[in-house]
Write a protein that holds these residues in place. Sequence first.
Motif, mmCIF file in Angstrom:
data_model
loop_
_atom_site.group_PDB
_atom_site.id
_atom_site.type_symbol
_atom_site.label_atom_id
_atom_site.label_comp_id
_atom_site.label_asym_id
_atom_site.label_seq_id
_atom_site.Cartn_x
_atom_site.Cartn_y
_atom_site.Cartn_z
ATOM 1 N N HIS A 65 1.168 3.593 2.335
ATOM 2 C CA HIS A 65 1.471 4.010 3.608
ATOM 3 C C HIS A 65 2.976 3.188 3.760
ATOM 4 O O HIS A 65 4.005 3.770 4.153
ATOM 5 N N VAL B 208 2.958 17.181 -0.491
ATOM 6 C CA VAL B 208 1.863 16.298 -1.002
ATOM 7 C C VAL B 208 1.345 17.042 -2.136
ATOM 8 O O VAL B 208 1.283 18.003 -2.184
ATOM 9 N N TYR C 124 -12.721 16.651 2.976
ATOM 10 C CA TYR C 124 -11.537 16.092 2.830
ATOM 11 C C TYR C 124 -10.421 17.212 2.432
ATOM 12 O O TYR C 124 -10.414 17.611 1.595
ATOM 13 N N LYS D 164 -8.580 5.497 -5.055
ATOM 14 C CA LYS D 164 -7.612 6.292 -5.672
ATOM 15 C C LYS D 164 -8.070 6.276 -7.336
ATOM 16 O O LYS D 164 -8.706 5.368 -7.792
ATOM 17 N N ASN E 80 0.725 -1.086 -0.094
ATOM 18 C CA ASN E 80 -0.062 0.038 -0.343
ATOM 19 C C ASN E 80 0.972 1.359 0.041
ATOM 20 O O ASN E 80 1.960 1.084 -0.062
ATOM 21 N N ALA F 260 0.216 10.174 -3.488
ATOM 22 C CA ALA F 260 -0.892 9.292 -3.598
ATOM 23 C C ALA F 260 -1.891 9.630 -4.380
ATOM 24 O O ALA F 260 -2.618 8.966 -4.918
ATOM 25 N N HIS F 261 -1.883 10.872 -4.656
ATOM 26 C CA HIS F 261 -3.318 11.774 -5.237
ATOM 27 C C HIS F 261 -3.000 11.732 -6.960
ATOM 28 O O HIS F 261 -3.914 12.216 -7.574
ATOM 29 N N SER G 269 -0.216 5.617 -4.239
ATOM 30 C CA SER G 269 -1.011 4.850 -3.642
ATOM 31 C C SER G 269 -2.080 4.136 -4.778
ATOM 32 O O SER G 269 -2.442 4.925 -5.609
ATOM 33 N N THR H 121 -3.231 17.123 4.779
ATOM 34 C CA THR H 121 -3.065 15.599 4.221
ATOM 35 C C THR H 121 -3.863 14.810 4.890
ATOM 36 O O THR H 121 -4.534 15.029 5.688
ATOM 37 N N PHE H 122 -3.541 13.527 4.260
ATOM 38 C CA PHE H 122 -4.559 12.414 4.966
ATOM 39 C C PHE H 122 -3.219 11.739 6.157
ATOM 40 O O PHE H 122 -2.083 12.207 6.129
ATOM 41 N N GLY I 67 -2.421 -1.321 -2.896
ATOM 42 C CA GLY I 67 -1.205 -1.270 -3.315
ATOM 43 C C GLY I 67 -0.578 0.074 -3.451
ATOM 44 O O GLY I 67 -1.092 1.045 -3.051
ATOM 45 N N SER J 116 -1.745 9.364 6.788
ATOM 46 C CA SER J 116 -0.691 8.486 6.600
ATOM 47 C C SER J 116 0.639 9.471 6.290
ATOM 48 O O SER J 116 1.579 8.774 6.962
ATOM 49 N N THR J 117 0.584 10.469 5.762
ATOM 50 C CA THR J 117 1.832 11.197 5.596
ATOM 51 C C THR J 117 2.590 11.395 6.818
ATOM 52 O O THR J 117 3.627 11.290 6.859
ATOM 53 N N ASP K 83 4.755 12.915 -1.377
ATOM 54 C CA ASP K 83 3.433 11.872 -1.164
ATOM 55 C C ASP K 83 2.833 12.279 -2.433
ATOM 56 O O ASP K 83 2.098 13.076 -2.625
ATOM 57 N N HIS L 99 -4.903 2.437 -3.635
ATOM 58 C CA HIS L 99 -5.932 2.076 -2.951
ATOM 59 C C HIS L 99 -7.114 2.101 -3.707
ATOM 60 O O HIS L 99 -7.221 2.930 -4.668
HETATM 61 C C1 LIG Z 1 -4.154 7.259 0.274
HETATM 62 C C2 LIG Z 1 -3.341 8.144 0.689
HETATM 63 C C3 LIG Z 1 -2.060 7.577 1.507
HETATM 64 C C4 LIG Z 1 -1.889 6.234 1.783
HETATM 65 O O1 LIG Z 1 -2.058 5.171 0.838
HETATM 66 P P1 LIG Z 1 -2.523 3.817 1.278
HETATM 67 O O2 LIG Z 1 -2.448 2.874 0.043
HETATM 68 O O3 LIG Z 1 -3.857 3.821 1.534
HETATM 69 O O4 LIG Z 1 -1.723 3.131 2.149
HETATM 70 C C5 LIG Z 1 -1.111 8.564 1.680
HETATM 71 N N1 LIG Z 1 -1.060 9.747 1.506
HETATM 72 C C6 LIG Z 1 -2.136 10.399 0.997
HETATM 73 C C7 LIG Z 1 -1.975 11.842 0.833
HETATM 74 C C8 LIG Z 1 -3.299 9.474 0.665
HETATM 75 O O5 LIG Z 1 -4.479 10.281 0.161
#
Ligand SMILES: *Cc1c(COP(=O)(O)O)cnc(C)c1O
Length: 375
Positions: free
Chosen positions: A64, A136, A319, A191, A62, A164-165, A186, A90-91, A198, A93-94, A162, A188
């Motif tokens: 994270h 991010v 969000y 996404k 994933n 992820a988006h 990410s 941010t989410f 993943g 996770s960061t 990051d 996920h």
């Molecule tokens: C979704 C997300 C993550 C984490 O990704 P996962 O695949 O859910 O572990 C990290 N940072 C941001 C900004 C996210 O939106």
Amino acid sequence: MATSHKRISVTQATLPPFDEYIEEIKPLWESHWITNMGEKHHEFELMLKEYLNAENISLYTNGHSALEGILEALQLGADGKKNVITTPYTFASTTHAIVRKGLNPVFADINETTFTIDPSSIEELITDDTCAILPVHVYGNPCDVESIQQIADKHGLKVIYDAAHAFGVKWKGESIIRFGDASILSFHATKVFNSIEGGAVCFADTDLEKPLNQWKNFGITGPESVEYIGGNAKLNEFSAAMGICNLRHIEESIAKRKKIFEAYFENLNEVPGIRVFKFPQDAKPNYSYMPILLDEEYVLTRNELFSILAENSILTRKYFFPLVTDYACYKDKFSSSNTPVAKKVADNILTLPMYPDLPLDEVDRICKLIKNPRS
Ligand SMILES: *Cc1c(COP(=O)(O)O)cnc(C)c1O
């Protein structure tokens, strides 16, 4: 109350045609190799490398764990410098990745138009204890990568994005993951692009390949040798197969999102008190989210609009609200008043439903409600 409509979620996982996925996983019943860097893992990695124009890539279970993996592989903090400058917008996770790796997050404010980290607020936070910057690409909107790199070079800092988006996003024609020392992605379910769960690290320095690949497999370096205190973050073959299938349809899926974005934009752009998020000219966006920012001119508060839409079976998300610095686990250590722009955006943001199969007439219905919420 108009509840005759089908419930509209803020997002919906993109799935390939059923038969295509079944074809893709059939060989696994021959090989019985369902995880630990099998054939699908290998194929998925190569496809991604090409699609993203990545120099190097390492798949993770994933996003994270990919982020924790790169912080570990770069050995951040090993020399005693433990501060990482990042964004509170941010989410979870960061920030959690930074803290879980024994590092200290230091929060810079964001730019009020792009919602990404404000380079001018980074430099004043740099001290002898700073080791890295972790920005991010919020909503897939590219950070000011040039200014961030300049600051990093001047002070000898690592830059980890990051992203992820930001799957598939380009900046001035270049893949967004080519900026900085590394970017994490990410995959996920929620996404733009998913492999169920993943993630990946894309990175510039080839020497990081070994530690990144070994960290996700317990630090095992050979049949009888274990050199790192690694974790377990391997992407399994079923996820890789889902990624392979979804990647074949990614352009089509982003094109559908673009149409939806344009419909929202046309409907809402002129509404007093609503700012529709706009991508900068030099970006090739992926339309991952549909954020709108409200101000005093709008007839309702953000929370009121959220509730009215929910009563009409339209599920939106605040969000990112609350800011990371306002989480119960962080609020005693940090203060969101140090990042007033981020605080204001978090209090007034709403992300609207956005996924490739969202019907355009539903977009119109959502926009009508936003324009006349009390009708
Ligand atoms: C979704 C997300 C993550 C984490 O990704 P996962 O695949 O859910 O572990 C990290 N940072 C941001 C900004 C996210 O939106």
